[in-house]
Structure formats: structure tokens, C-alpha cells
Design a protein around this motif. Structure first.
Motif, PDB file in Angstrom:
ATOM      1  N   THR A  73       0.954  -1.352  -0.091  1.00  0.00           N
ATOM      2  CA  THR A  73      -0.004  -0.090   0.084  1.00  0.00           C
ATOM      3  C   THR A  73       0.732   1.380  -0.477  1.00  0.00           C
ATOM      4  O   THR A  73       0.285   2.791  -0.446  1.00  0.00           O
ATOM      5  N   ARG A  74       2.151   1.581   1.003  1.00  0.00           N
ATOM      6  CA  ARG A  74       2.755   2.160   0.400  1.00  0.00           C
ATOM      7  C   ARG A  74       3.691   2.277  -0.951  1.00  0.00           C
ATOM      8  O   ARG A  74       3.880   4.379  -0.740  1.00  0.00           O
ATOM      9  N   LEU A  75       3.195   1.641  -1.892  1.00  0.00           N
ATOM     10  CA  LEU A  75       3.542   2.346  -3.010  1.00  0.00           C
ATOM     11  C   LEU A  75       2.354   3.094  -4.069  1.00  0.00           C
ATOM     12  O   LEU A  75       2.288   3.267  -4.900  1.00  0.00           O
ATOM     13  N   LEU A  76       1.083   2.437  -3.332  1.00  0.00           N
ATOM     14  CA  LEU A  76       0.062   2.917  -4.068  1.00  0.00           C
ATOM     15  C   LEU A  76      -0.569   4.349  -3.900  1.00  0.00           C
ATOM     16  O   LEU A  76       0.170   4.854  -2.850  1.00  0.00           O
ATOM     17  N   SER A  77      -1.378   5.056  -5.000  1.00  0.00           N
ATOM     18  CA  SER A  77      -1.805   6.496  -5.003  1.00  0.00           C
ATOM     19  C   SER A  77      -3.482   6.356  -3.800  1.00  0.00           C
ATOM     20  O   SER A  77      -3.713   5.661  -2.885  1.00  0.00           O
TER      21      SER A  77
END
Lengths: 425, 167
Positions: free
Chosen positions: B76-80
């Protein structure tokens, strides 16, 4: 293996609560074999059949009480007055105090929060360089996992006892087995601290009066380890009873004698500690169901046959085990890793003649590294928040500590006697 | 409605404190009885174990209230932010239904034990001890459901404001 397994894995990586993922996999498994799904509830109810589980809420509660009191300061004062005279004194103080504190409070990051705040400025003042301080405190947050009565140690025993092995794994045996491997880690870190440049001049003289005063201030907490270990090995009580005695004792001391926790605050602490327990217990509960399905479907047996075919000798197996557990520790918190993977790995390991108690120590020692292995080691984030440093800085700062503890883990893995000689006595 | 929810919260919190308190007291009394007087009450040990089950499941319902369930946070850290909200909707829906299915089948099991009059230690009806399973999973499921609606609502709102600012 169907389509559902990778799907569940993706869901797990996207922040689905782990107990939901485990429950869903068990449900899908039982559903495909046309077993009535009330089996899940029946399996969860088995939580009420396991008397060792009583230890979990009680030790957690005691740990929370200690964490909320001034026990951390007293522990630090004792360590400082007894060990501060050594070269690299304060760093050694930090290592030992963190390990003791983690053993009692569980490795939930509370060590970094409670002790880090006191140790970080102190280390800085004694002239240690910033990178060393950050690395030391971040990696010390999971030190002490191998010492009684740490929760992961108990949980490993709980899971292993569920598996009806020929030779049952006693939690009291695990407590003993963890002592030398845990000490090995402490000593190796201590030696590294002593070797820090410019540190040898930075130490205080040993002062008997100061030491005595520090010991006296902690006169109520010092009997705790003796009470727990002495009680268990003296044959006075079982592990779950030791937990009850500890909880009652800490409650009386911190609330009624020292009065560092007010009666008004007590219910809040009780409740908060049980929220953590709830998060762990529900995972244990649903994993009882999923493990039962795994065994029904003979998955451990098939995995065992597969590994026996492909991995010839014990040494190769251990190397692969180390690698696997390192990756596991990076991804998964220690409690979930224990309940999900011990039932799968343990039967395989026994096939390679690895003692169940030794496997427990290998497992936890590896997972301890995972706490501060990038990219997702939990303690990296807690430390980043606590010391207000970017996570990247902490990645770099922990590298030497990671390497040292990795060597310790390898020694622990390939030298079984280190773990097994004490419980064999 | 909000007063019902508040009462439920207070009930959960008080039960946790009460159960943990009795666990500490009863477990300690049992040890004293055994070590000093060489006796003990037979029903205490099974009762302690049931209390631990209740503590665990009630603790889990409170954890669901506060988003404190153990989870892996890698991707989730990589998502908008938008994607995360949409994902949260999907995941909370999924979690809600898993829990509700467990609760439903659990309730069937408890009902069977009730109808068959099955008793546990010292004659306590088994269903009374078991009922915490469907209750807690039911509440956890409802909590996830409400949280998913929340996430969906936020996603919709962000989506709308973004569409408005784009045009």
C-alpha cells in the motif's frame, strides 16, 4: 494449488487482517471438501482447551504494567551502575537493559519507545556517533526475544504442543534453551560496542554506593525473574501459573506499593493490553482451523516428501531454512509467522533430525533479525517515528548490527548444543 | 444510534477489564490453595481457559474498532491515496463477509448445542460458553462492513472533487 492461494496472498499483502486471510483459506479448504463450515467455530473453541494459553493475557498484562511504570528508568539505573564502568559502558548498558525489558514486555516495539527515549540522548552525550546510536537502539528493540518469559517463546511452545509430537516441547525447556543463544547475541553486540573508536575513555568509575542505591530503588522488581524462573524450575508452578503470580505481583507493586499507576489508569491499561492479546488470540484461533485443514489434506506430509527428495542433507536444509526464515521475518510479524509456519516446518525439520526445541530457538533468532530488516521490519518504522529520522537512515545504520546478529544466528543454527545443553541437564 | 454504539463500546471495555481482573484473582487463588492447603477447586481451571477465550475474542472485537488487527503493510505504501481508499473498500468488504460467514455457521453450531442440551464442566450449558464466537465474529464483521462503507464514501468524495477540479 488453485487460483485462490495467490489471490489470498495478494489480499494479505494489501493489508487484509491476517486472521481474515487465514480464516478464508481454512474455509475454502473445508468448503472444497464439503465439510460443514461450523467446523471453524468448533476449532476456535479449542482455544479454551489449552491451559498454556492462560499465560498469554497474564504475561502481556504484566508487561504493559511494567511498561507504564517507571521500571524502565530503574532498570537503566541498575545496568548503568553495574556495567557503566566497562569500556563502551553505556552501549553495553543499553544492550542489556533493552534485552531484559523486551523479555518482559514482548517485542512489540515498546522497548524502543520506552528505553530509546532515555538512551538516545545519553549515548549521544557520551560521544558515540549518531549512526551507531541509531543502529544500536533499533536492533536492540527485538533483543531479548530468546529470554523467558517472552511471548513468542511461549507461543512457539503452544503451537508445537498442538502437534502431538513424539517428544512434547515444554515451555520450561524453551525458557532454558534460549539462555545461551540469547547471551551469545548480547556478548557479540557488546564486543562490537567496545570496539567503537574513541569510546574506551568514555566510561564512569564503579561506585558501590550508587550501585547499591540503584539496586535498592528496584528492590520490588529484582525478585521478578527469580520468582518466574525459580518458581517454574523449583517445581512450584507451571508456566501459566507463573504468569498469574507475575501479573498479581506486578499489579500489587506498581499500583499499590509504588503507586506509579493510578487506579484510574488501571482499567485503561488492562483494556489496551487485551486489545493486543485479542489480535494474537484470534490469529491462533483461526490458525487452529487452518492447521487442521492442512493436516487433513496431508500438506505437511507432501511437503515433507518433496523436501526429502530434493534436499539431501541436513546442512543444506538448515541453510535454506535460514534464508526462508529471514525473508519470512521481513514480511510477517512474529506471532503470525509462528502460528502459520511452525505447523508446516516443524514436521519437516524433525525429519532432518532437528530437535523441536532447537528449531524454536532457530526460528525466533531468525525472526528477531526480521524486526529490523529492510524494507518492512517493524522496528525500523517505530525507530524512525521515535527518533524522527528517515527510514533510509535507519536502514544504513542497522547494517553492521544486522551482520553481527546474522553471524550469531548462524552459530545458533549450526551448533545445536548451545541451545540444547541447558534443557538436557 | 450513536448512544447504542457507545453503550456497546463501554460494555466491551468493561467486560475486558472484569474478565482480566477475575483471571488474575482466580488463577492466583488457585495456586495459593494448591501450594499452601494442598487443595483446589476443580471448576476453576476450565473456567480460566474459557475466560481466556472470551478475553481473546472480545479483545479482537475492540481491535477491529481501532484498526489494530495484525496485517502486512507492504504494497500500500506504493499506491496513490485514491487507490488505497478503493482497495480499503474491497478489503473491508471481504473481511466483513468472511467474519459474517463464520458468525453465521458458529451460531448454527451454538444453536445445535442449545437444542441438544449439551453441558460443559459442572453442568454449565455449553452454549453459554460458546456464544462469544458468533457474537464476536458478528460484531467484527459488522465493524468491517461499516468501515468499508466509510472508505467507499471517502473514495467517492475524493473522486468527485478531483473530477470537478479537472473540468
Amino acid at each position: 494449488m488453485s487460483l485462490t492461494t495467490p489471490l489470498l496472498l495478494i489480499l494479505a499483502l494489501l493489508r487484509t487482517p491476517l486472521f481474515v486471510v487465514i480464516a478464508a483459506s481454512a474455509m475454502l479448504g473445508f468448503y472444497s471438501e464439503e465439510v460443514d463450515l461450523s467446523v471453524i467455530s468448533i476449532e476456535i473453541y479449542r482455544l479454551a482447551d489449552m491451559s498454556v494459553l492462560v499465560a498469554i493475557p497474564l504475561f502481556t498484562f504484566a508487561g504493559y504494567l511494567l511498561g507504564e511504570s517507571q521500571a524502565s528508568t530503574r532498570l537503566l539505573n541498575i545496568s548503568n551502575s553495574l556495567l557503566g564502568w566497562m569500556p563502551g559502558g553505556l552501549a553495553i548498558v543499553a544492550i542489556f537493559a533493552c534485552a531484559m525489558f523486551t523479555a518482559f514486555t514482548g517485542a512489540s516495539g515498546i522497548t524502543i519507545i520506552a528505553l530509546g527515549a532515555l538512551l538516545y540522548p545519553a549515548l549521544k552525550q557520551s560521544g558515540y556517533n549518531e549512526k551507531f546510536n541509531l543502529g544500536l537502539l533499533t536492533s536492540s528493540g527485538s533483543l531479548g526475544l530468546l529470554f523467558a518469559p517472552s511471548l513468542p517463546l511461549i507461543l512457539y511452545g503452544v503451537v508445537a504442543q498442538q502437534m502431538s509430537l513424539e517428544e512434547p516441547v515444554g515451555i520450561d525447556q524453551l525458557f532454558l534453551a534460549g539462555i545461551f543463544p540469547g547471551l551469545l547475541m548480547l556478548v557479540m553486540l557488546a564486543i562490537y560496542s567496545m570496539m567503537q573508536p574513541g569510546i574506551s575513555s568514555q566510561h564512569e568509575k564503579f561506585d558501590r554506593r550508587v550501585a547499591l542505591a540503584a539496586l535498592l530503588a528496584a528492590k520490588w522488581e529484582i525478585p521478578l525473574p527469580i520468582l518466574i524462573l525459580g518458581g517454574i524450575y523449583g517445581g512450584y508452578f507451571a508456566v501459566s501459573e507463573a504468569a498469574a503470580v507475575t501479573a498479581l505481583y506486578v499489579l500489587i507493586v506498581e499500583v499499590f506499593i509504588l503507586r506509579e499507576i493510578t487506579l484510574k489508569n488501571l482499567p485503561v491499561i488492562m483494556r489496551d493490553s487485551m486489545v493486543l492479546v485479542g489480535g494474537i488470540m484470534i490469529i491462533i484461533g483461526v490458525s487452529l482451523a487452518s492447521t487442521n485443514y492442512l493436516i487433513d489434506a496431508e500438506i505437511p506430509t507432501r511437503l515433507f516428501e518433496w523436501t526429502q527428495q530434493h534436499i539431501g542433507d541436513r546442512l543444506t536444509f538448515l541453510i535454506l531454512l535460514n534464508l526462508f526464515l529471514l525473508v519470512l521475518g521481513m514480511m510477517l510479524d512474529i506471532f503470525s509467522a509462528l502460528v502459520i509456519f511452525v505447523p508446516i516446518i516443524l514436521p519437516i525439520a524433525i525429519g532432518y533430525d532437528i530437535h523441536p526445541v532447537h528449531l524454536g530457538i532457530i526460528f525466533l533468532a531468525n525472526m528477531q533479525l526480521g524486526y529490523f530488516t529492510p524494507p518492512v521490519g517493524m522496528n525500523l518504522f517505530i525507530a524512525s517515528y521515535r527518533f524522527d529520522k528517515p527510514v533510509m537512515t535507519l536502514y544504513k545504520a542497522t547494517i553492521p548490527f544486522f551482520l553481527i546478529l546474522l553471524v550469531a544466528v548462524l552459530i545458533i543454527t549450526y551448533w545445536p548444543a548451545l541451545s540444547l545443553s541447558l534443557p538436557a541437564l | 444510534m450513536s448512544s447504542v454504539i457507545k453503550t456497546l463500546h463501554r460494555l466491551e471495555d468493561s467486560l475486558l477489564v472484569l474478565l482480566l481482573g477475575s483471571l488474575v484473582v482466580m488463577a492466583s487463588t488457585q495456586i495459593i490453595l494448591r501450594n499452601l492447603f494442598d487443595t483446589g477447586l476443580v471448576w476453576v481451571d476450565p473456567l480460566l481457559r474459557v475466560i481466556v477465550l472470551w478475553l481473546g475474542l472480545l479483545g479482537a472485537t475492540v481491535a477491529a474498532r481501532e484498526h489494530k488487527h495484525i496485517q502486512i503493510d507492504v504494497l500500500t505504501r506504493l499506491l496513490s491515496q485514491n487507490t488505497v481508499l478503493l482497495l480499503q473498500f474491497v478489503i473491508d468488504q471481504f473481511s466483513a463477509w468472511v467474519c459474517l460467514v463464520i458468525a453465521w455457521h458458529g451460531a448454527r453450531w451454538v444453536q445445535l448445542d442449545y437444542e441438544d442440551g449439551i453441558t460443559s464442566f459442572i453442568g454449565v450449558p455449553a452454549w453459554i460458553l460458546e456464544i462469544i464466537i458468533p457474537i464476536s465474529f458478528g460484531i467484527i464483521g459488522l465493524r468491517f462492513f461499516i468501515q468499508s462503507i466509510y472508505a467507499g464514501w471517502h473514495f467517492q468524495k475524493r473522486h468527485n472533487t478531483q473530477a470537478a477540479s479537472d473540468s
